[in-house]
Write a protein that holds these residues in place. Structure first.
Motif, PDB file in Angstrom:
ATOM      1  N   PHE B   9       0.852  -1.184   0.000  1.00  0.00           N
ATOM      2  CA  PHE B   9       0.000   0.000   0.000  1.00  0.00           C
ATOM      3  C   PHE B   9       0.889   1.235   0.000  1.00  0.00           C
ATOM      4  O   PHE B   9       1.750   1.386   0.872  1.00  0.00           O
ATOM      5  CB  PHE B   9      -0.928   0.008   1.216  1.00  0.00           C
ATOM      6  N   ILE B  10       0.711   2.092  -1.028  1.00  0.00           N
ATOM      7  CA  ILE B  10       1.514   3.318  -1.119  1.00  0.00           C
ATOM      8  C   ILE B  10       0.793   4.420  -0.337  1.00  0.00           C
ATOM      9  O   ILE B  10      -0.254   4.898  -0.761  1.00  0.00           O
ATOM     10  CB  ILE B  10       1.687   3.761  -2.588  1.00  0.00           C
ATOM     11  N   GLU B  11       1.373   4.766   0.833  1.00  0.00           N
ATOM     12  CA  GLU B  11       0.714   5.746   1.703  1.00  0.00           C
ATOM     13  C   GLU B  11       1.137   7.163   1.348  1.00  0.00           C
ATOM     14  O   GLU B  11       2.333   7.472   1.326  1.00  0.00           O
ATOM     15  CB  GLU B  11       1.065   5.451   3.169  1.00  0.00           C
ATOM     16  N   GLN B  12       0.145   8.019   1.054  1.00  0.00           N
ATOM     17  CA  GLN B  12       0.455   9.425   0.779  1.00  0.00           C
ATOM     18  C   GLN B  12      -0.605  10.306   1.429  1.00  0.00           C
ATOM     19  O   GLN B  12      -1.757   9.908   1.574  1.00  0.00           O
ATOM     20  CB  GLN B  12       0.505   9.682  -0.722  1.00  0.00           C
ATOM     21  N   GLU B  13      -0.179  11.470   1.875  1.00  0.00           N
ATOM     22  CA  GLU B  13      -1.127  12.485   2.325  1.00  0.00           C
ATOM     23  C   GLU B  13      -0.718  13.800   1.705  1.00  0.00           C
ATOM     24  O   GLU B  13       0.464  14.171   1.760  1.00  0.00           O
ATOM     25  CB  GLU B  13      -1.152  12.573   3.855  1.00  0.00           C
ATOM     26  N   LEU B  24       8.797  -0.610   1.921  1.00  0.00           N
ATOM     27  CA  LEU B  24       8.016  -1.838   1.741  1.00  0.00           C
ATOM     28  C   LEU B  24       8.153  -2.391   0.327  1.00  0.00           C
ATOM     29  O   LEU B  24       8.149  -3.606   0.119  1.00  0.00           O
ATOM     30  CB  LEU B  24       6.544  -1.590   2.080  1.00  0.00           C
ATOM     31  N   LEU B  25       8.287  -1.505  -0.669  1.00  0.00           N
ATOM     32  CA  LEU B  25       8.530  -2.013  -2.028  1.00  0.00           C
ATOM     33  C   LEU B  25       9.821  -2.809  -2.041  1.00  0.00           C
ATOM     34  O   LEU B  25       9.926  -3.855  -2.674  1.00  0.00           O
ATOM     35  CB  LEU B  25       8.588  -0.853  -3.021  1.00  0.00           C
ATOM     36  N   GLU B  49       3.779  -5.264  -6.630  1.00  0.00           N
ATOM     37  CA  GLU B  49       2.795  -4.295  -7.111  1.00  0.00           C
ATOM     38  C   GLU B  49       2.395  -3.322  -6.007  1.00  0.00           C
ATOM     39  O   GLU B  49       2.294  -3.702  -4.838  1.00  0.00           O
ATOM     40  CB  GLU B  49       1.558  -5.035  -7.631  1.00  0.00           C
ATOM     41  N   GLY B  50       2.183  -2.064  -6.417  1.00  0.00           N
ATOM     42  CA  GLY B  50       1.741  -1.054  -5.460  1.00  0.00           C
ATOM     43  C   GLY B  50       0.269  -0.738  -5.668  1.00  0.00           C
ATOM     44  O   GLY B  50      -0.253  -0.884  -6.767  1.00  0.00           O
ATOM     45  N   VAL B  51      -0.396  -0.329  -4.593  1.00  0.00           N
ATOM     46  CA  VAL B  51      -1.769   0.154  -4.690  1.00  0.00           C
ATOM     47  C   VAL B  51      -1.790   1.566  -4.126  1.00  0.00           C
ATOM     48  O   VAL B  51      -1.304   1.806  -3.022  1.00  0.00           O
ATOM     49  CB  VAL B  51      -2.738  -0.725  -3.888  1.00  0.00           C
ATOM     50  N   LEU B  52      -2.349   2.485  -4.896  1.00  0.00           N
ATOM     51  CA  LEU B  52      -2.273   3.896  -4.539  1.00  0.00           C
ATOM     52  C   LEU B  52      -3.646   4.542  -4.628  1.00  0.00           C
ATOM     53  O   LEU B  52      -4.325   4.409  -5.644  1.00  0.00           O
ATOM     54  CB  LEU B  52      -1.292   4.601  -5.477  1.00  0.00           C
ATOM     55  N   PHE B 104       0.237  -8.818   1.263  1.00  0.00           N
ATOM     56  CA  PHE B 104      -0.223  -7.422   1.217  1.00  0.00           C
ATOM     57  C   PHE B 104       0.397  -6.696   2.413  1.00  0.00           C
ATOM     58  O   PHE B 104       0.067  -6.987   3.559  1.00  0.00           O
ATOM     59  CB  PHE B 104      -1.756  -7.381   1.277  1.00  0.00           C
ATOM     60  N   LEU B 105       1.335  -5.778   2.124  1.00  0.00           N
ATOM     61  CA  LEU B 105       2.051  -5.073   3.180  1.00  0.00           C
ATOM     62  C   LEU B 105       1.568  -3.628   3.306  1.00  0.00           C
ATOM     63  O   LEU B 105       1.336  -2.957   2.302  1.00  0.00           O
ATOM     64  CB  LEU B 105       3.558  -5.063   2.882  1.00  0.00           C
ATOM     65  N   VAL B 106       1.420  -3.194   4.535  1.00  0.00           N
ATOM     66  CA  VAL B 106       0.999  -1.824   4.822  1.00  0.00           C
ATOM     67  C   VAL B 106       1.938  -1.264   5.880  1.00  0.00           C
ATOM     68  O   VAL B 106       2.358  -1.986   6.784  1.00  0.00           O
ATOM     69  CB  VAL B 106      -0.457  -1.811   5.358  1.00  0.00           C
ATOM     70  N   GLY B 107       2.300  -0.009   5.753  1.00  0.00           N
ATOM     71  CA  GLY B 107       3.177   0.601   6.751  1.00  0.00           C
ATOM     72  C   GLY B 107       2.473   0.696   8.098  1.00  0.00           C
ATOM     73  O   GLY B 107       1.291   1.019   8.166  1.00  0.00           O
ATOM     74  N   ALA B 108       3.219   0.410   9.172  1.00  0.00           N
ATOM     75  CA  ALA B 108       2.605   0.487  10.513  1.00  0.00           C
ATOM     76  C   ALA B 108       2.648   1.922  11.020  1.00  0.00           C
ATOM     77  O   ALA B 108       3.199   2.227  12.072  1.00  0.00           O
ATOM     78  CB  ALA B 108       3.325  -0.457  11.474  1.00  0.00           C
ATOM     79  N   THR B 109       2.067   2.808  10.222  1.00  0.00           N
ATOM     80  CA  THR B 109       1.929   4.203  10.629  1.00  0.00           C
ATOM     81  C   THR B 109       0.543   4.368  11.246  1.00  0.00           C
ATOM     82  O   THR B 109      -0.260   3.432  11.227  1.00  0.00           O
ATOM     83  CB  THR B 109       2.019   5.111   9.393  1.00  0.00           C
TER      84      THR B 109
END
Ligand SMILES: Cc1cc2nc3c(=O)[nH]c(=O)nc-3n(C[C@H](O)[C@H](O)[C@H](O)COP(=O)(O)OP(=O)(O)OC[C@H]3O[C@@H](n4cnc5c(N)ncnc54)[C@H](O)[C@@H]3O)c2cc1C
Ligand SMILES: Cc1cc2nc3c(=O)[nH]c(=O)nc-3n(C[C@H](O)[C@H](O)[C@H](O)COP(=O)(O)OP(=O)(O)OC[C@H]3O[C@@H](n4cnc5c(N)ncnc54)[C@H](O)[C@@H]3O)c2cc1C
Ligand SMILES: Nc1ncnc2c1ncn2[C@@H]1O[C@H](COP(=O)(O)O)[C@@H](O)[C@H]1O
Lengths: 442, 347, 288
Positions: B9-13, B24-25, B49-52, B104-109
C-alpha cells in the motif's frame, strides 16, 4: 442514574487488612457481625513488609484448622538463634531440634504479600467485606464526639459503624486522630528496618544454609559488625526459593550519622560472612518499614468511645524477637471479642470497650510489655550494668549450647531481656558487641 | 500458471509519500526473490505491485515504479483526497478480491494501522501488526512458502513469529525505518493501471470538518525524532537549558526522568518511562540518567541511544548503542559544538 | 437516554513482565493483571458522557472467568452492566476471531437495548495490534474513528458525533453518524478516582456470563477460537538483548574525543545524517 445515594453502613469497620485487622475481621464476621475491612493497598499485603517468620500459636487461636486451609508458608523454622559478626567472621549461636521439631512448627517463614492476602481471604470466607484501594483518613463522630464510622479518601467516602477497630500499623496517624496518643512515635524509639528479598535456587539455599530440604528453614538475628560498626540488628530468613536479608537501625542513629539505609544494607550484604550466602542471587525486592521499639512507654491508650487500636499502631511489638505478628493477631482477636460484646450490649462507649485492655492484661501481651518496661527502668537506674555484658555473653553462649529442647522464645527472653537499653535494643546490641570484641578479641 | 502478487500500500497524504511505502517495495522485492525458485519450477509469474489511492497522484505511481514496483493500481478520485477509513478499506478490500494478491504489506503508521485492520477483516484474512522482520519460508502442510512475520509483543519482551497459513492475502503492517530504502532507478519501466471507483459519499460514512495543526509549544515527545533527556544527575534544573540547546540543533525535544518532574525541574509532559511517555525516536541522548527499569521501558526501543553518565557501571549503558563515561557538563557542550560543525558541513 | 458500550480487555501489566532467562517464556505468575489502560481511558470518557446526557454504560469483554475482576473494575469506574463472553472454545483467538465474537455479542446487546456509541481502546498493551476495534466496526458495518483524543459533541437527536482524532501530522475533526465506533487514545479522558459507593457496588457485582452453550448469542463454531483464527504462531522467542554498546571514557580521552567517537558511531548507522538532513529540511520550510 448513578447509585451514589446509598449510604455505606456496617456493624463494625476495621482499618487495615494486616495481621491484626484481618484477625479482628475474621472473629467478628464469624460471630455474625457485618464487617467492613478497609485496606489502602491494591489488595491485602501488597505493600506490607516484615522479616520474617510468623508464629502459629497466634494463628491457631484465631483459626484452629489453619493448616487445612493451605497457608502460604515458605519454610518451617527448624533452626533459630543469633549470629555475631566480627570484622570478617562470625560466632553462630543457634538452636535446633526440641520444639523446633514440632509439626505444625511454632514458626514459619513467609512473605507478607501472599500471607496477608491469604489471611484476609480467611476473613472474607467468614463473611467479612473487604474494601481495597481505599485509605481511611479520619473518623465520623456524633454530637457527643463518639466515633460512629470512618471517612475515606474517596468521594462520598463515609462508612458508618458504631465501632471501629484501628489496625493501621506503625504509622499511627489515625491513632493520633483518635486522641489516644498525642505525638508521632519518637525516632529514638523507632527502628527503621529494611531488607532485600534475594532469589536463589532451592538447592543452593539448602546447601548454603545447611538445610536438608525445603521443609527446613533458618531464622536468625544478626548482631555486631552489621552496619559500619554502628549498632544495629540484622536478620536472615530462608524461604523456599528466596532469602530475606535485612537489618534494622534506630532512626536517631541513622539521622545522627547521616546514614543512607540502602548503603548500610549494601555494606552488610558485602560482609565476608554474609556475601557468600546470597552471592549470585537475583534481587527481587527492596523495602523498608518502621518497627515501634518503645514498647510500654510509647503505648497509646487502647480505646475510646466507639474505637479500639491493635497491633503496631499500639506499639505491640517485641523487637528482641522480631515479634509483632503474633501480638498483632492476638490483640486483633481480643479487640474483636470486645466489639462483639459491645454489640450484644448495644453499648459502644469507652466503659464497655475498656474490657479490651483487661483482656490484653489477661493475655501475654501486656505482661510481656510490662516486664520490659520494668527492665528499662532498672537500666536507667543501673548504668554500670553495661559492664556486665561480657558475663552475659558467656552465659548466653553457654546457655544456648546447653539449651536444646528449651522453648526458643522463653530462652531468648531469659538471656536477652536483660539487654534492652533506654535507647532501644539496637544500641544495646552495639555496646554488647564492642564489649564482646574487647573482651573476647572478636 | 498463476500470478503471485506481492502488494504494497503506497501511503500518501497531500501528495507527500510516507517513506515506509518505498521501504516496503524493497521488502516486497526481497520476499518475491525468496519464491523465485518455486515460481520458476511451477511456471508462476511473480510480481511486486503497489496500490495507490488519492487525488491527482499519478506522479507518485511513477515514483513507485522507480522504487521497484512492476505494476501500480491507481485509484485517483476526489473522494480519496484525504484519508478516511471507510472509503479506503472498502476500496482496497475490493481490489484485493479482484487481483488475489498473495502478500499485502501496509506501513505500521497511524494511517496504515488504522487501515490494515479494516481490510483484513473485510477479507476475513490474517493480519500481523507492526512487524520488524519478514521472510518467506516453508511451513508444514503447505506446498508454497508462506510469509513468516516477526513482531514484538508484551511491551517488547517477546518476539513472536506469525504465519497465516491458509487464508490470503497474508497481511502485515510493518514498522517504519526497520527496513532500508530500496535502490531508486529513474529508468525503471512498469505499468500503471487506473481502476475505476465505485464508492459514494454515503458509503464513506464520515466527513472531515477541519484539520487542526497543533502549536509548536505543546511538547509531543512521543513523536519526536530526537530526544535529549536529562536525569537527576544534572543536579540542577539549569541543566535543561544545555540539553534544550543541543535538542534544538537537531530539531529535537527535551525529555526527562521522573525525579526531575518530582523535583519540579520540568513539566510532566517531558517524562519518559513507565509512568510517563513511551518514546521511539531515531536518536535518544540520555544525560545523567541511571537507567532504572522504569525509565528504560519508556525509551529502549529508540533507534539509537547515546548514554552520558559519570558512573561507568550505570545500567543505562546496557541499553545504549554508545556510551560516554564522564561529566555531562563537559560532554554536552562538546557535543553541541561538534553537532554545529557537522551541520555546517552538511549545508 | 445515551447508551454507550465499552470493550474492555484484561492484560498483564507489561511494565512488570519478567522473562524466564532459561525457557524464554513469560513469567506470568506474580505479574499483575490490569485493565488495558487505553480501555480504562475510553471507559472514563463513556462514563463522562453518560453523566452529562443521562443513560448507561455497558461493558463487554471476551476472555476467561478471571476477566470478571476487570469487569468489576469497570463497574467501579461507573459502568452499569458487564457482559463477559467466556468459553473454552474461544481459546487461541487472534484478532479476526476476537472481533467476530465481540461483534456478534455487541449485535445482541444492541437488539436488547440499542447502542449509540461504541468505545474501544486504541490498542491492548499485550498484543499491541490495534486491530480488534476496526475489525468489529467492519463486521457491524459501522463508521470507525481510530486514535480518538476528544469527543466534541454527541447529538442524540441529530444522530451524529464529532470527534477529534490525532495523527502524526495533525488533529482531524471528523463528523460521523451514530451509531459509530471509536478507538481511544489515553488523552481522551483522565481516569477518575471512583466514589466509594461505586467501589462497593463493584465489589458486590456479578458480571453476566455468556457462553456458547448457554447463549444468548449463537456463534459459528468455525469462526471462534483457534479454528476461526487465520494467523498461527510459528515460533516465540525473547529479543536478543541489545549488546551494550561501546563506551568511551571522557576522563581518559577527553570530552571532545569521546563525543567525536560517539557521534561517529551514530553517523555510521546513517541515523545522525538522517536526523540532521530532516532538520535542515524542516528549518528551510520554516524560513519564509
Ligand atoms: C523488617 C521487619 C521484620 C519483622 N519481622 C518479624 C518477624 O519475623 N516476626 C514477627 O512476628 N513480626 C515481625 N515484624 C513485626 C510485624 O511485621 C508487625 O508487628 C506486624 O506486621 C504488625 O501487624 P499490624 O496488623 O499491626 O500492622 P501491619 O501488618 O503493618 O498492617 C497494617 C495494614 O493497615 C493498612 N493501613 C494502614 N493505614 C491505613 C489506612 N489509613 N486506611 C486503610 N488501610 C490502612 C496497611 O496497608 C496495612 O495493610 C517485623 C517487622 C519488620 C518491619
Ligand atoms: C512505579 C514506578 C514508576 C516509575 N516511573 C518512572 C518513569 O516513568 N520515568 C522515570 O524516569 N523513572 C520512573 N520511576 C523512577 C525510577 O525507578 C528511578 O528512580 C528514576 O528513573 C531514576 O532517575 P535518574 O536516573 O534521573 O536518577 P538517579 O537514579 O539518581 O541517577 C542519576 C544518574 O546520574 C549520574 N550522574 C550524576 N552526576 C552526573 C554528571 N555530572 N554527569 C553525568 N552523569 C551524572 C549518576 O551516576 C546516576 O547514574 C518510577 C518508579 C516507580 C517505583
Ligand atoms: N478479548 C477482548 N475483550 C474485549 N475487548 C477487547 C478484547 N481484545 C481486544 N479488545 C478491544 O480492542 C482494543 C484493541 O485491542 P488489540 O487489537 O488487541 O490491540 C482493546 O483496547 C479493547 O478495547
Amino acid at each position: 442514574m448513578n447509585h451514589n445515594d446509598e449510604k455505606a453502613s456496617f456493624d463494625v469497620v476495621v482499618v487495615g487488612a494486616g495481621l491484626a485487622g484481618s484477625a479482628a475481621a475474621l472473629i467478628m464476621a464469624r460471630a455474625g457481625l457485618n464487617v467492613a475491612l478497609v485496606e489502602r493497598g491494591q489488595k491485602p499485603g501488597g505493600k506490607n513488609y516484615f522479616g520474617g517468620a510468623i508464629y502459629t500459636h497466634a494463628i491457631a487461636e484465631v483459626l484452629p484448622d489453619f493448616m487445612d486451609r493451605y497457608p502460604p508458608f515458605e519454610r518451617p523454622v527448624t533452626e533459630a538463634g543469633f549470629w555475631f559478626l566480627g570484622e570478617d567472621g562470625m560466632v553462630r549461636a543457634t538452636v535446633q531440634g526440641g520444639k523446633l521439631k514440632n509439626s505444625p512448627a511454632d514458626a514459619y517463614t513467609t512473605l507478607r504479600a501472599s500471607f496477608d492476602l491469604w489471611w484476609a481471604e480467611q476473613a472474607q470466607k467468614e463473611g467479612a467485606f473487604i474494601i481495597p484501594k481505599t485509605t481511611v483518613v479520619d473518623f465520623l463522630r456524633d454530637e457527643r464526639g463518639q466515633v460512629v464510622g470512618v471517612m475515606t479518601d474517596r468521594p462520598q467516602g463515609e462508612i458508618y459503624a458504631p465501632v471501629v477497630i484501628v489496625c493501621e500499623g506503625v504509622n499511627n496517624l489515625l491513632t493520633q486522630k483518635l486522641g489516644l496518643i498525642d505525638h508521632d512515635l519518637e525516632p529514638a524509639h523507632m527502628a527503621l528496618a529494611f531488607k532485600q528479598l534475594i532469589s536463589l535456587p532451592t538447592e543452593t539455599i539448602n546447601a548454603r544454609f545447611g538445610l536438608p530440604n525445603d521443609q527446613h528453614g533458618l531464622a536468625v538475628s544478626v548482631l555486631g559488625d552489621v552496619s559500619l560498626g554502628l549498632p544495629g540488628m540484622g536478620f536472615v530468613y530462608t524461604n523456599k526459593t528466596t532469602v530475606s536479608v535485612g537489618l534494622g537501625v534506630m532512626l536517631d542513629t541513622l539521622a545522627e550519622y547521616r546514614l543512607k539505609p540502602y548503603e548500610v544494607l549494601q555494606r552488610y550484604l558485602k560482609h565476608p560472612a554474609i556475601a557468600p550466602l546470597v552471592q549470585g542471587g537475583q534481587l527481587l525486592e527492596y523495602g523498608g518499614h518502621l518497627i515501634p521499639e518503645g514498647g510500654w512507654r510509647d503505648m497509646p491508650k487502647l480505646y475510646t468511645d466507639g474505637a479500639m487500636v491493635a497491633g503496631d499502631a499500639a506499639t505491640m511489638v517485641n523487637a528482641l524477637h522480631w515479634e509483632g505478628t503474633n501480638m498483632a493477631i492476638i490483640a486483633g482477636k481480643l479487640a474483636a471479642e470486645t466489639a462483639i460484646e459491645a454489640h450484644a450490649k448495644k453499648d459502644f462507649s469507652a466503659r464497655v470497650l475498656a474490657r479490651y485492655e483487661e483482656r490484653l492484661k489477661e493475655g501475654f501481651i501486656l505482661r510481656d510489655m510490662k516486664q520490659y518496661r520494668n527492665f528499662s527502668k532498672f537500666l536507667e537506674t543501673h548504668p554500670q550494668f553495661m559492664g556486665t555484658y561480657p558475663a552475659f555473653l558467656n552465659d548466653a553462649l553457654g546457655n544456648f549450647f546447653s539449651a536444646y529442647g528449651k522453648p526458643k522464645k522463653q530462652l531468648f527472653s531469659d538471656i536477652f531481656s536483660a539487654l534492652t537499653s533506654r535507647r532501644g535494643l539496637f544500641k544495646a546490641a552495639g555496646d554488647f558487641i564492642s564489649m564482646g570484641r574487647a573482651v573476647m578479641g572478636w | 500458471m498463476t500470478a503471485r502478487r506481492f502488494w504494497v500500500f503506497i501511503e500518501q497524504e497531500e501528495g507527500k509519500v510516507h517513506p515506509v511505502s518505498w521501504e516496503l517495495l524493497g521488502v516486497a522485492r526481497y520476499l518475491a526473490s525468496q519464491v523465485m525458485d518455486e515460481a520458476a519450477a511451477s511456471g508462476d509469474e511473480v510480481s511486486v505491485e503497489g496500490v495507490l489511492l488519492g487525488h491527482n497522484v499519478a506522479p507518485i505511481a511513477e515514483e513507485a515504479i522507480r522504487y521497484g514496483a512492476d505494476r501500480v493500481y491507481l485509484f485517483d478520485d476526489l473522494m480519496f483526497e484525504h484519508y478516511r477509513t471507510c472509503p479506503y478499506y472498502k476500496t482496497l478490500a475490493q481490489v484485493a478480491k479482484k487481483y488475489q494478491p498473495e502478500v499485502f504489506l501496509v506501513g505500521a503508521t497511524t494511517l496504515g494501522r488504522d487501515l490494515a485492520g479494516g481490510i483484513a477483516t473485510a477479507l476475513r484474512t490474517g493480519l500481523t501488526a507492526d512487524c520488524t522482520q519478514l521472510e518467506m519460508g516453508e511451513a508444514k502442510g503447505v506446498a508454497q512458502k508462506v510469509l513468516l512475520a516477526t513482531r514484538p509483543a508484551f511491551g517488547g519482551n517477546i518476539l513472536a513469529t506469525i504465519m497465516c497459513r491458509d487464508s490470503r492475502p497474508q497481511m502485515s503492517s510493518v514498522r517504519p525505518r526497520v527496513f532500508p530504502m530500496p535502490p531508486y532507478n529513474p529508468e525503471a519501466q512498469g505499468e500503471i493501471i487506473r481502476e475505476d471507483v465505485d464508492m459514494t459519499e454515503e458509503g464513506a460514512m464520515s466527513c472531515i470538518l477541519e484539520f487542526v495543526h497543533e502549536k509548536g509549544e505543546n511538547v509531543n515527545i512521543e513523536y519526536a525524532d530526537v530526544i535529549v533527556a536529562g536525569g537527576r544527575g544534572m543536579g540542577t534544573p539549569e541543566g535543561f537549558r544545555l540539553l534544550k540547546e543541543l535538542a534544538d540543533l537537531m530539531g529535537g525535544v527535551v525529555g526527562a526522568s521522573r525525579p526531575c518532574i518530582d523535583a519540579g525541574w520540568i513539566s510532566y509532559a517531558h517524562q519518559v518511562g513507565q509512568s510517563g511517555k513511551t518514546v521511539r525516536p531515531k536518536l535518544y541522548i540520555a544525560a545523567g540518567i541511571s537507567g532504572a527499569l522504569q525509565h528504560k521501558v519508556g525509551m529502549q526501543n529508540s533507534d539509537f541511544i547515546i548514554a552520558i553518565n559519570s558512573d561507568p557501571e550505570a545500567p543505562i549503558f546496557e541499553v545504549a548503542d554508545v556510551g560516554i563515561v564522564g561529566d555531562l557538563y563537559q560532554v554536552i557542550p562538546a557535543m553541541i559544538e561538534q553537532i554545529k560543525a557537522r551541520k555546517e558541513a552538511l549545508a | 437516554m445515551f447508551h454507550a458500550l465499552v470493550a474492555v480487555k484484561q492484560v498483564p501489566d507489561t511494565t512488570n513482565i519478567r522473562i524466564d532467562p532459561e525457557t524464554g517464556n513469560l513469567v506470568r505468575e506474580g505479574v499483575p493483571a490490569i485493565m488495558n489502560p487505553y480501555d480504562a481511558h475510553a471507559l472514563a470518557e463513556a462514563v463522562r458522557w453518560k453523566r452529562a446526557l443521562g443513560g448507561k454504560v455497558t461493558i463487554v469483554s471476551m476472555g476467561p472467568a478471571s476477566f470478571g475482576q476487570t469487569i468489576r473494575e469497570a463497574i467501579e469506574l461507573g459502568a452499569d452492566r458487564g457482559v463477559l463472553v467466556s468459553d473454552r472454545k474461544f481459546a487461541g483467538a487472534d484478532t479476526l476471531a476476537t472481533s467476530y465474537v465481540l461483534a456478534e455479542t455487541i449485535r445482541k446487546i444492541h437488539e436488547q437495548d440499542p447502542i449509540d456509541l461504541i468505545f474501544f481502546g486504541k490498542q491492548a498493551i499485550d498484543g499491541d495490534t490495534a486491530q480488534v476495534g476496526p475489525g468489529v466496526a467492519v463486521r457491524l458495518d459501522l463508521p470507525v474513528i481510530t486514535y480518538a483524543v476528544k469527543i466534541r459533541e454527541i447529538d442524540l437527536e441529530g444522530r451524529r458525533v464529532v470527534v477529534e482524532r490525532k495523527t502524526e501530522r495533525w488533529i482531524e475533526v471528523i463528523e460521523t453518524p451514530l451509531p459509530a465506533l471509536l478507538t481511544c487514545d489515553k488523552e481522551i479522558a483522565d481516569i477518575p478516582f471512583a466514589p466509594l459507593p461505586d467501589l462497593i457496588r463493584s465489589l458486590r457485582y456479578e458480571p453476566e456470563m455468556w457462553t456458547v452453550e448457554a447463549g444468548p448469542v449463537t456463534f459459528d463454531p468455525a469462526q471462534v477460537g483457534g479454528k476461526g483464527s487465520p494467523t498461527i504462531v510459528y515460533k516465540m522467542g525473547t529479543p536478543p538483548l541489545p549488546e551494550a554498546g561501546e563506551k568511551f571514557n571522557a576522563r581518559e580521552i577527553g570530552a571532545e574525543a569521546a563525543v567525536k567517537a560517539a557521534l561517529d558511531k551514530a553517523s555510521a548507522t546513517g541515523i545522525l545524517a538522517a536526523v540532521l538532513a530532516q532538520n535542515e529540511a524542516a528549518e528551510k520550510e520554516a524560513r519564509p
